[in-house]
Write a protein that holds these residues in place. Structure first.
Motif, PDB file in Angstrom:
ATOM      1  N   PRO A 476      86.551 -22.011  50.138  1.00  0.00           N
ATOM      2  CA  PRO A 476      87.044 -21.405  48.897  1.00  0.00           C
ATOM      3  C   PRO A 476      88.555 -21.445  48.767  1.00  0.00           C
ATOM      4  N   LEU A 477      89.245 -21.379  49.900  1.00  0.00           N
ATOM      5  CA  LEU A 477      90.705 -21.372  49.873  1.00  0.00           C
ATOM      6  C   LEU A 477      91.219 -22.491  50.773  1.00  0.00           C
ATOM      7  N   PRO A 478      91.954 -23.451  50.225  1.00  0.00           N
ATOM      8  CA  PRO A 478      92.420 -24.574  51.048  1.00  0.00           C
ATOM      9  C   PRO A 478      93.429 -24.125  52.082  1.00  0.00           C
ATOM     10  N   ARG A 479      93.355 -24.750  53.240  1.00  0.00           N
ATOM     11  CA  ARG A 479      94.334 -24.486  54.293  1.00  0.00           C
ATOM     12  C   ARG A 479      95.491 -25.468  54.216  1.00  0.00           C
ATOM     13  N   LYS A 480      95.283 -26.521  53.461  1.00  0.00           N
ATOM     14  CA  LYS A 480      96.303 -27.545  53.238  1.00  0.00           C
ATOM     15  C   LYS A 480      96.002 -28.194  51.894  1.00  0.00           C
ATOM     16  N   PRO A 481      97.013 -28.639  51.171  1.00  0.00           N
ATOM     17  CA  PRO A 481      96.759 -29.261  49.871  1.00  0.00           C
ATOM     18  C   PRO A 481      96.387 -30.735  50.020  1.00  0.00           C
ATOM     19  N   THR A 482      95.729 -31.269  49.014  1.00  0.00           N
ATOM     20  CA  THR A 482      95.507 -32.708  48.911  1.00  0.00           C
ATOM     21  C   THR A 482      96.513 -33.240  47.903  1.00  0.00           C
ATOM     22  N   LEU A 483      97.527 -33.940  48.410  1.00  0.00           N
ATOM     23  CA  LEU A 483      98.548 -34.510  47.536  1.00  0.00           C
ATOM     24  C   LEU A 483      98.068 -35.859  47.019  1.00  0.00           C
ATOM     25  N   GLY A 484      98.294 -36.114  45.753  1.00  0.00           N
ATOM     26  CA  GLY A 484      97.885 -37.376  45.151  1.00  0.00           C
ATOM     27  C   GLY A 484      99.060 -38.101  44.544  1.00  0.00           C
TER      28      GLY A 484
END
Length: 648
Positions: A476-484
């Motif tokens: 539910p809560l990301p521990r790291k972002p996915t950068l695009g």
């Protein structure tokens, strides 16, 4: 410096030094905070997805260079076409610090992986990738080296067509006059107007026949000097990638797996609570409240403890929170809820509870759904079996249990631009057919009757920007972002008219290429905060004859987009425009006066999401981003219920 001497990584990095200086000044007082995961070298870790786009891969390298210089490392990486090239090369190399950490020789490497990738790109004559017949090579490099090359070629074809048409008409006119004079002299009574009309009709048929035969000869000539189903064989590119991987000891799939498994591991490192009240939210007690025995809605303190238990469903938690903040309303968005003020006040505690849901309190390690591992995804399109393929995850469907295959094959399959390169062919190994069929059966749930081979074309046909591959709805809560990183900035507020067949075909292909990726971004709006488009200017993505200055410009454009993104909420629109203005004075020793401008005229500017008011506030802040994800989580059940109500 002579033009025939390859650029060095330093010339690229010197060109973006002013951008790094601005970024370091921006965070002189505050530390950049972009992830809750660190590696053994104390770098913040993110996932990275890179879009395809031919020579725009140089802009991707500029973007990743800035990220790395700001102490950001990549855990999972994905890409298509040029994005898959960068993904593979970044995975194959090390930084100097990484090499020392792993007891390897640091000499061949740099402070960042991107610089090593730049070294390979700088040494490579990109024109050699166009490895078809010299006739085709001359046409392709001539067209795409000019921003208006396609229009110029169209005008030339039009001129040639008019010239040929006039020539044929003159030829027919002379033939008709000759026949007329001949028959007039021999038998004046034979020549009548009806016969003249017949001759004219025959002349027209003759013209079209000659044109048809001539066109057939032309296309036959072009096809004869092309590869089967494509202009360029792509062997030069495949050998180039294979040699790089071999140099870095990742010449086989097994070696690639070993490298990923033995690299620096990760740890959770959440930002410390800012108040004593938040510090009191610690490890859940040994005896947790049983949600099945909660007969009425619980208070916030009980819910904060329940959140930390992974066995308790998110639906139950959302229902409890929605009740507390009076969010169970219809026809409303999360921003207009009555108790939004109180929700915002309690949000830091709620966010930390969700953080602890994925954190093992005793070991401070990483636990829960989606335990962090390294992963690579290179997207291609299997034309034979009509499916999207993700390598190396689907390796066994084509090579069985043979792990000696070079990962360079994945990249070659991903970048097979239709017609420009011939499709990449994989011949099934008869000795591996049992394993191959077993894997196909596992994937498709049917016993697949495979042929002798599979043909692959560019993954961009189905997914040019595979931003969805790392999405995990169980977290539910990301521990790291996915950068695009997207290429070629597009103004989403406008649409181009479709006035002719060329525009119709172009739009049809674009719809197929981008539909799934855009559909995911529409349905997962939070990703728009972490995805940025690089404005690549007027340089064609198929211009493999780039000048050194154009290479520096693409690198700078990628670095500029990354600098603006990382600056985030720390700078305003005026400061963002100041960063864009640095494009007027890009340092480059081979340019006149030691610098050049990437803006060819006064009407040009650098387009970016931060300056696009139509997209709303897209400036990135990690803490705010996590709070927005929680709000989206709470809003989802309400939106789902509203849809059901409206449907009924």
């Amino acid at each position: 410096m002579p033009d025939n001497i390859p650029l060095t990584p330093k010339e690229f990095t010197d060109s973006v030094a002013p951008l790094l200086d601005r970024l370091n000044k921006t965070y002189a007082d505050n530390k950049l905070y972009i992830s809750d995961i660190r590696d053994g070298l104390e770098r913040q870790c993110v996932d990275l997805v890179q879009e395809g786009g031919g020579v725009y891969g140089i802009a991707l390298a500029g973007y990743t260079y800035i990220l790395e210089k700001m102490n950001i490392a990549f855990i999972k990486m994905a890409g298509t076409s040029a994005g898959s090239v960068n993904t593979m090369l970044l995975s194959a190399v090390y930084t100097k610090e990484e090499a020392r950490f792993l007891n390897l020789d640091p000499a061949p490497y740099y402070d960042t992986r991107s610089e090593k990738v730049l070294e390979y790109l700088a040494k490579k004559n990109l024109g050699d990738i166009v490895d078809g017949h010299p006739f085709w090579r001359k046409i392709i490099l001539g067209i795409f080296n000019n921003p208006n090359g396609v229009k110029i070629l169209g005008r030339q074809f039009k001129r040639w067509g008019i010239f040929l048409l006039v020539t044929f008409l003159l030829f027919i006119l002379v033939a008709i006059l000759s026949l007329y004079l001949t028959f007039r002299c021999c038998n004046p009574g034979l020549l009548r107007w009806s016969n003249i009309a017949t001759w004219i009709l025959l002349a027209v048929i003759l013209i079209f026949s000659i044109g048809f035969v001539g066109k057939g000869i032309l296309f036959r000539f072009l096809y004869r000097h092309a590869e089967r189903l494509g202009i360029n064989p792509g062997d030069d590119f495949l050998n180039w990638i294979r040699d790089i991987l071999k140099e870095n000891k990742v010449d086989t799939l097994k070696q690639l797996k070993d490298k990923l498994n033995t690299e620096i591991q990760f740890k959770a490192d959440y930002k410390p609570p800012e108040s004593e009240q938040l510090k009191q939210l610690v490890t859940p007690p040994a005896t947790l409240p049983d949600p099945n025995k909660v007969t009425s809605y619980a208070d916030l303190e009980t819910i904060l403890i329940l959140i930390q238990n992974n066995s308790i469903s998110l639906d139950f938690i959302c229902d409890q929170l929605n009740h507390i903040y009076n969010l169970n309303v219809t026809d409303a968005t999360i921003e207009t809820m009555p108790d939004l003020v109180q929700l915002n006040k309690d949000m830091p505690r709620i966010v930390e509870a969700f953080e602890k849901r994925t954190l093992n309190a005793r070991t401070k390690g990483i636990s829960g759904p989606g335990t962090i591992t390294r992963e690579l995804v290179m997207v291609t399109s299997d034309l034979t079996n009509e499916i999207k393929v993700e390598f190396p995850g689907m390796h066994r469907m084509y090579w069985g249990d043979d792990d000696t295959i070079s990962p360079a094959n994945y990249v070659r399959a991903s970048m097979s631009v239709p017609f420009f390169f011939k499709p990449f062919r994989v011949n099934y190994n008869p000795k591996e057919m049992h394993a191959i069929r077993r894997e196909w059966n596992k994937y498709t749930k049917v016993y697949k009757n495979l042929g002798e081979y599979a043909l692959f074309i560019d993954g961009g046909i189905l997914s040019n920007f595979p931003i969805n591959v790392f999405n995990d709805p169980t977290i539910p809560l990301p521990r790291k972002p996915t950068l695009g990183i997207k290429l070629e900035y597009n103004d989403e507020s406008t649409s181009d008219p479709i006035n002719d067949l060329v525009a119709f075909c172009s739009k049809m292909v674009s719809t197929m290429r981008f539909f799934y990726d855009r559909d995911f971004l529409i349905k997962n709006e939070s990703y728009r905060k972490t995805v940025r488009s690089v404005d690549t200017g007027k340089i064609s993505w198929l211009n493999f004859g780039l000048s050194d200055q154009q290479k520096i410009e693409l690198f700078f454009r990628g670095a500029l987009a990354a600098t603006i993104f990382l600056s985030g909420s720390q700078i305003d629109d005026a400061a963002t425009k100041d960063l864009c203005d640095l494009g007027n004075n890009i340092p480059f020793t081979k340019a006149d006066n030691g610098h050049f401008s990437m803006y060819k005229d006064k009407s040009e500017c650098f387009e970016c999401a931060e300056l696009d008011k139509l997209l709303g506030n897209v400036r990135f802040n990690w803490e705010v981003y996590k709070e927005d994800r929680i709000r989206s989580l709470l809003a989802h059940p309400i939106q789902k219920q509203n849809l059901k109500t409206q449907a009924s």
